[in-house]
Motif scaffolding. Sequence first.
Motif, PDB file in Angstrom:
ATOM      1  N   THR A  28       1.150  -1.453   0.289  1.00  0.00           N
ATOM      2  CA  THR A  28       0.259   0.160   0.189  1.00  0.00           C
ATOM      3  C   THR A  28       0.760   1.258   0.038  1.00  0.00           C
ATOM      4  OG1 THR A  28       0.038   0.074   2.468  1.00  0.00           O
ATOM      5  CG2 THR A  28      -1.695  -0.848   1.135  1.00  0.00           C
ATOM      6  N   PHE A  29       1.646   0.577  -1.248  1.00  0.00           N
ATOM      7  CA  PHE A  29       3.037   2.285  -0.782  1.00  0.00           C
ATOM      8  C   PHE A  29       1.927   4.163  -1.034  1.00  0.00           C
ATOM      9  CE2 PHE A  29       7.016   4.242  -2.085  1.00  0.00           C
ATOM     10  CZ  PHE A  29       6.263   4.760  -3.284  1.00  0.00           C
ATOM     11  N   SER A  30       0.479   4.359  -1.568  1.00  0.00           N
ATOM     12  CA  SER A  30       0.565   5.669  -1.794  1.00  0.00           C
ATOM     13  C   SER A  30      -0.597   5.785  -0.161  1.00  0.00           C
ATOM     14  CB  SER A  30      -0.798   4.769  -2.492  1.00  0.00           C
ATOM     15  OG  SER A  30      -2.268   4.192  -2.352  1.00  0.00           O
ATOM     16  N   SER A  31       0.252   5.122   0.621  1.00  0.00           N
ATOM     17  CA  SER A  31      -0.464   5.376   1.823  1.00  0.00           C
ATOM     18  C   SER A  31       0.729   5.753   2.384  1.00  0.00           C
ATOM     19  CB  SER A  31      -1.251   3.901   2.849  1.00  0.00           C
ATOM     20  OG  SER A  31      -1.747   3.242   2.114  1.00  0.00           O
ATOM     21  N   TYR A  32       1.820   5.868   2.282  1.00  0.00           N
ATOM     22  CA  TYR A  32       3.006   5.974   2.871  1.00  0.00           C
ATOM     23  C   TYR A  32       3.682   7.610   2.820  1.00  0.00           C
ATOM     24  CZ  TYR A  32       3.069   1.836   4.523  1.00  0.00           C
ATOM     25  OH  TYR A  32       3.015   0.704   5.795  1.00  0.00           O
ATOM     26  N   VAL A 100       3.574   6.308   7.878  1.00  0.00           N
ATOM     27  CA  VAL A 100       1.914   5.858   7.058  1.00  0.00           C
ATOM     28  C   VAL A 100       0.926   7.086   7.824  1.00  0.00           C
ATOM     29  CG1 VAL A 100      -0.486   5.006   7.359  1.00  0.00           C
ATOM     30  CG2 VAL A 100       1.377   3.693   7.325  1.00  0.00           C
ATOM     31  N   VAL A 101       0.276   8.400   6.403  1.00  0.00           N
ATOM     32  CA  VAL A 101      -0.067   9.147   7.442  1.00  0.00           C
ATOM     33  C   VAL A 101      -1.770   9.328   6.711  1.00  0.00           C
ATOM     34  CG1 VAL A 101       2.042  10.491   7.497  1.00  0.00           C
ATOM     35  CG2 VAL A 101       0.702  10.356   5.082  1.00  0.00           C
ATOM     36  N   ALA A 102      -2.556   9.861   7.110  1.00  0.00           N
ATOM     37  CA  ALA A 102      -3.505  10.030   6.363  1.00  0.00           C
ATOM     38  C   ALA A 102      -3.808  11.616   5.788  1.00  0.00           C
ATOM     39  CB  ALA A 102      -4.823  10.530   7.904  1.00  0.00           C
ATOM     40  N   GLY A 103      -2.522  12.487   6.098  1.00  0.00           N
ATOM     41  CA  GLY A 103      -3.092  13.064   4.888  1.00  0.00           C
ATOM     42  C   GLY A 103      -2.250  12.765   3.723  1.00  0.00           C
ATOM     43  N   ALA A 104      -3.661  13.334   3.038  1.00  0.00           N
ATOM     44  CA  ALA A 104      -2.637  13.040   0.868  1.00  0.00           C
ATOM     45  C   ALA A 104      -1.369  13.813   0.850  1.00  0.00           C
ATOM     46  CB  ALA A 104      -3.757  12.588   0.158  1.00  0.00           C
TER      47      ALA A 104
END
Length: 127
Positions: A28-32, A100-104
């Motif tokens: 889930t690379f896009s979550s990092y 991992v971060v919540a904000g894109a």
Amino acid sequence: QVQLVESGGGLVQTGGSLRLSCATSQRTFSSYAMGWFRQAPGKEREFVAAISRNGRQTYYVDSMKGRITISRDHAKSTVSLQMNNLRPEDTAVYYCAATVVAGASSVLTLEKQYDYWGQGTQVTVSS
């Protein structure tokens, strides 16, 4: 467990260029959010560059601004650091970091904000 593996370091003359890459095991690379740090001999590790989850936000250390570009490839789950016009003071071990971060659009510049680190790659710039 997230694994980060840096590559692309080496020896280069002043004014030369290097491209560092960081391969990740993240499905889930896009979550990092991702970042690069460096540590010179006898000095503390310092922030170099960061990129947001969506890749649209970047941030650079002032001393390298204009000479470096951070980017990410979601298809390959990699983050890269293009470094140009290198100087002897850029000599250091360069580390890739992830969390991992919540904000894109969040970019993180502090060591303590990152949970995962690579083993580092040596960059040496000769004068």
